[in-house]
Enzyme design. Structure first.
Site, short mmCIF file in Angstrom:
data_model
loop_
_atom_site.label_atom_id
_atom_site.label_comp_id
_atom_site.label_asym_id
_atom_site.label_seq_id
_atom_site.Cartn_x
_atom_site.Cartn_y
_atom_site.Cartn_z
N SER A 109 -1.84 -0.98 -5.48
CA SER A 109 -1.00 -0.04 -6.20
C SER A 109 0.27 -0.63 -6.70
O SER A 109 0.85 -0.14 -7.78
CB SER A 109 -0.70 1.09 -5.07
OG SER A 109 0.10 0.61 -3.96
N LYS A 141 -2.87 -9.81 -9.36
CA LYS A 141 -4.04 -8.78 -9.27
C LYS A 141 -4.14 -8.21 -10.77
O LYS A 141 -5.64 -7.80 -10.98
CB LYS A 141 -3.32 -7.65 -8.35
CG LYS A 141 -3.58 -8.30 -6.95
CD LYS A 141 -4.90 -8.38 -6.40
CE LYS A 141 -4.91 -8.63 -4.94
NZ LYS A 141 -6.46 -9.12 -4.73
O1 GFB Z 1 4.75 -1.74 3.68
P1 GFB Z 1 5.89 -2.61 2.97
O2 GFB Z 1 6.17 -3.85 3.59
O3 GFB Z 1 5.50 -2.90 1.46
O4 GFB Z 1 7.32 -1.62 2.97
P2 GFB Z 1 5.45 -2.07 0.01
C1 GFB Z 1 7.24 -0.36 2.52
C2 GFB Z 1 8.53 0.40 2.78
O5 GFB Z 1 8.82 0.35 4.40
C3 GFB Z 1 9.60 -0.70 2.29
C4 GFB Z 1 9.96 -0.27 4.65
O6 GFB Z 1 10.73 0.47 1.85
C5 GFB Z 1 10.16 -1.30 3.61
O7 GFB Z 1 11.64 -1.62 3.55
N1 GFB Z 1 9.78 -0.74 6.02
C6 GFB Z 1 10.63 0.02 7.19
C7 GFB Z 1 9.42 -1.65 6.57
N2 GFB Z 1 10.70 -0.67 8.08
C8 GFB Z 1 9.69 -1.86 7.77
C9 GFB Z 1 9.05 -2.91 8.66
O8 GFB Z 1 9.40 -2.99 9.95
N3 GFB Z 1 8.29 -3.83 8.07
C10 GFB Z 1 8.07 -3.65 6.83
N4 GFB Z 1 7.13 -4.47 6.11
N5 GFB Z 1 8.37 -2.45 6.06
C11 GFB Z 1 3.74 -3.86 -0.52
C12 GFB Z 1 3.74 -5.04 -1.58
O9 GFB Z 1 4.91 -3.15 -0.74
O10 GFB Z 1 2.69 -2.98 -0.87
C13 GFB Z 1 2.36 -5.80 -1.50
O11 GFB Z 1 4.78 -5.96 -1.44
C14 GFB Z 1 1.29 -4.76 -1.47
O12 GFB Z 1 2.37 -6.69 -2.33
C15 GFB Z 1 1.35 -3.71 -0.61
O13 GFB Z 1 1.15 -4.24 -2.78
C16 GFB Z 1 0.22 -2.50 -0.72
O14 GFB Z 1 4.59 -1.04 0.12
O15 GFB Z 1 7.06 -2.01 -0.43
#
Ligand code: GFB
Length: 313
Positions: A109, A141
């Site tokens: 997405s 992608k």
């Molecule tokens: O899931 P996430 O890493 O990826 O982060 P995206 C989603 C949101 O969760 C962000 C918050 O606003 C992060 O700041 N968040 C809160 C956290 N706590 C945490 C934590 O402990 N770990 C992480 N990882 N996030 C990804 C893309 O974006 O989505 C990829 O970078 C891919 O390429 C994936 O498309 C589906 O949803 O922001």
């Protein structure tokens, strides 16, 4: 697809690939072809060509990719762009050269513009600037989508593309630096509960909204599309509902049974404010998700507990 058709699942050990394998096995497909990354480096063009010549798969689920959360995408920008470009180019070219009947390419997405209208319709692709934190991955992608379109246009290949929303489920990545938010929160709240910590750190402001689809629902949609869908335009796959990161954190806290506080680390990026998929096209094709988020969280926490040693190595 015939039940004894030769079906190659690229990336079969990952969260998406392993869910597709489970679904195909459950549906009685008996001739599944799989290779681990140590058996076949998909970044090696000659090795991929030799593999396709030798195995001659009839159907290909292209679920192999270098994936990660917002931090990993933003740090390893070259790897996210190069690895994903080279993997999809090698597989799509070799599929064409060996006459693969049908290939399903899996995107994400994050291909849509950061500020596109919500919910995201397939037609919004390339109508605006991308979210900077995952632009390399998104460009790779988008290139995969365009490869499938170009091979259909020039060679008549029946290559289709699907764009899943944020995913979670068995075999997810639970590394706290490289993972996505949902598995990271499950692990953080679990470890905080076990260690009697007073609080859990959550990244960002909590205000971004995200949509979450269970990997088994995605696998069901992928097999459905491989059997039923043959058009050029890629298809969004999601639940059509989203929550704020704060709401997600509260839900995971409740499912895990952690009783401490949330602490927000606003030095970490929020990323794109929202990326809710418009799933009316796949609904009109006759597919809908089955697992709602709360049930999915409970199932996934149980899977985490059953496999913690493996997931947290
Ligand atoms: O899931 P996430 O890493 O990826 O982060 P995206 C989603 C949101 O969760 C962000 C918050 O606003 C992060 O700041 N968040 C809160 C956290 N706590 C945490 C934590 O402990 N770990 C992480 N990882 N996030 C990804 C893309 O974006 O989505 C990829 O970078 C891919 O390429 C994936 O498309 C589906 O949803 O922001």
């Amino acid at each position: 697809m015939e039940k004894q058709a030769r079906i190659y699942i690229a990336g079969h050990r990952g969260m998406v690939g392993s869910a597709i394998v489970r679904k195909l096995q459950a549906e009685g497909y008996t001739n599944l072809i799989m290779r681990t990354s140590s058996e076949l480096d998909l970044r090696n063009q000659v090795a991929v060509a030799d593999f396709f010549e030798e195995e001659k798969p009839e159907y290909v689920f292209l679920a192999a990719a270098k994936v990660g959360g917002i931090l990993a995408n933003n740090i390893y920008r070259a790897e996210f762009l190069y690895d994903n470009l080279i993997i999809e180019a090698n597989i799509i070219q070799s599929a064409y050269k060996t006459g693969v009947k049908k290939l399903l390419f899996l995107g994400s997405s994050c291909i849509y513009p950061k500020m596109a209208p919500q919910p995201l319709q397939e037609e919004y692709l390339l109508t605006g600037l991308l979210e900077p934190t995952n632009e390399p991955y998104a460009i790779a992608k988008i290139a995969g989508i365009k490869l499938c379109e170009a091979y259909r246009s020039q060679y008549g290949c029946n290559y289709i593309s699907a764009m899943p929303t944020n995913l979670y489920g068995p075999n997810d990545n639970y590394d706290l630096q490289g993972s996505h938010v949902l598995p990271a929160l499950i692990r953080k709240f679990h470890e905080a509960k076990i260690n009697n910590q007073p609080s859990v750190e959550v990244w960002g402001t909590g205000s971004p909204r995200r949509e979450f689809l269970h990997a088994d629902d995605l696998a069901d949609a992928c097999v459905f599309l491989m059997e039923e869908y043959n058009d050029e335009l890629f298809v969004n796959i999601g639940t059509g509902e989203d929550v704020t990161i704060r709401e997600l954190a509260e839900a995971v806290k409740d499912v895990v049974g952690f009783e401490g506080e949330l602490r927000w680390d606003t030095s970490k990026p929020d990323g794109t404010p929202r990326k809710l998929m418009d799933v009316s096209r796949i609904h009109n094709l006759g597919w809908k998700h089955k697992t709602e988020l709360r049930d999915g969280l409970e199932k996934t926490y149980q899977d985490f507990l059953a496999n913690e040693v493996l997931y947290v190595e």
